[in-house]
Scaffold this active site. Structure first.
Site: not given
Ligand code: SAM
Length: 293
Positions: A40, A71, A95, A115, A146-147, A165-166, A168
């Site tokens: 990204q 959070h 984050d 993450e 990759d989760g 906690d992804s 979009d």
């Protein structure tokens, strides 16, 4: 969501364009960081109204002024509903805000954070030190992969909580909204395990909210969506879906645990209060209608 940063009449703007025809524009002071990774485009900007923002592929993911809302709610609600949470898997969340909140619970001995993009975590350590505050805690281990694959290969009953906690449901996060992934999450939870998942806004992605509700409904004893007011998410709100494997078990201890937590940590919290906790499942009529309740 899509978005881009543009100059217009000597001013800098971030414009987010939803899947519909609505856009939101933030006036910016400056761009602090920009990096295209294999996953990204990561940007950090300073905005006039909301402070620093972490922008992934043009979409605001985290910002200084309202990050606590999201959070606190994604972390504390499942922790307070589980009888004895010891091990937590966070998928996404690079984050660090969710991890920071989880660390307020002394009973949690292990937090694995998966993450996909190491550059998110590194950049947040530099530009959002108050959010990425927990990465050096010995209870935290960060995996940059990759989760979906991580959950697939994790042993059964490994975790008390799974927190999705992804970002979009486009690009690398698309698979984090699928039945196959949710089945892996269910398998790796213990008998009283709880899952929570970022499930978007009924005004922006109504189909996603409905889909997660239906899929969780097929797997968990109790499922509830709960709403968080987050001004910088499209439509100013986001829903979390919670699924409990054993709905009965929490009734006995919930009250004492909650009171104890708020008396010890209330000073560190900006959004969640005992009243917000008590009223967490209050749903407006339009969302009930969407979910067919
Ligand atoms: N609260 C935020 C929101 O809803 O906008 C999400 C915060 S967090 C920054 C989302 C993170 O999920 C991103 O850093 C992204 O790199 C990560 N991510 C996306 N797809 C992933 C995957 N398949 N596995 C692990 N992490 C993923």
């Amino acid at each position: 969501m899509q978005g881009s940063i543009t100059y217009e009449k000597d001013s800098l703007y971030l414009e987010e364009i939803g899947p519909g025809h609505t856009s939101v524009r933030y006036k910016l002071k400056e761009i602090l960081f920009s990096k295209q990774t294999p996953f990204q485009l990561i940007e950090v900007v300073d905005s006039y109204d909301y402070g620093r923002m972490l922008v992934l592929d043009g979409c605001v993911n985290v910002c200084e002024r309202d990050e606590a809302n999201y959070h606190e709610m994604i972390a504390h609600i499942p922790v307070l509903l589980h009888p004895q949470p010891e091990s937590v898997l966070v998928i996404g969340g690079g984050d660090g805000g969710t991890v920071r909140e989880l660390l307020k619970h002394e009973g949690i001995r292990r937090i694995d954070l998966v993450e996909i993009d190491a550059a998110v975590t590194e950049c947040c350590k530099d530009f959002f030190p108050e959010i990425a505050a927990g990465f050096n805690d010995p209870r935290v281990q960060v995996f940059n992969e990759d989760g979906i694959a991580f959950a697939e290969r994790s042993p059964s009953s490994e975790y008390s909580l799974v927190i999705i906690d992804s970002s979009d449901p486009v690009g690398p996060a698309e698979g984090l909204f699928t039945e196959a992934f949710y089945r892996s999450c269910h398998r790796i939870l213990d008998d009283t395990g709880i899952v929570v998942a970022q499930s978007e806004s009924p005004y922006v992605y109504p189909d996603i909210l409905k889909q997660v509700y239906t899929l969780f409904g097929n797997m968990y004893a109790e499922v509830n969506p709960y709403r968080i007011s987050v001004p910088t998410y499209p439509s100013g709100q986001i829903y979390i879906m919670i699924g409990l494997k054993d709905a009965a078990v929490r009734e006995d201890f919930e009250k004492a645990r909650v009171l104890n937590f708020f008396s010890n940590y209330g000073d560190t919290l900006k959004y969640i209060t005992p009243d917000v906790f008590t009223g967490k499942y209050f749903l407006p009529g339009d969302v009930k209608g969407l979910l067919g309740e």
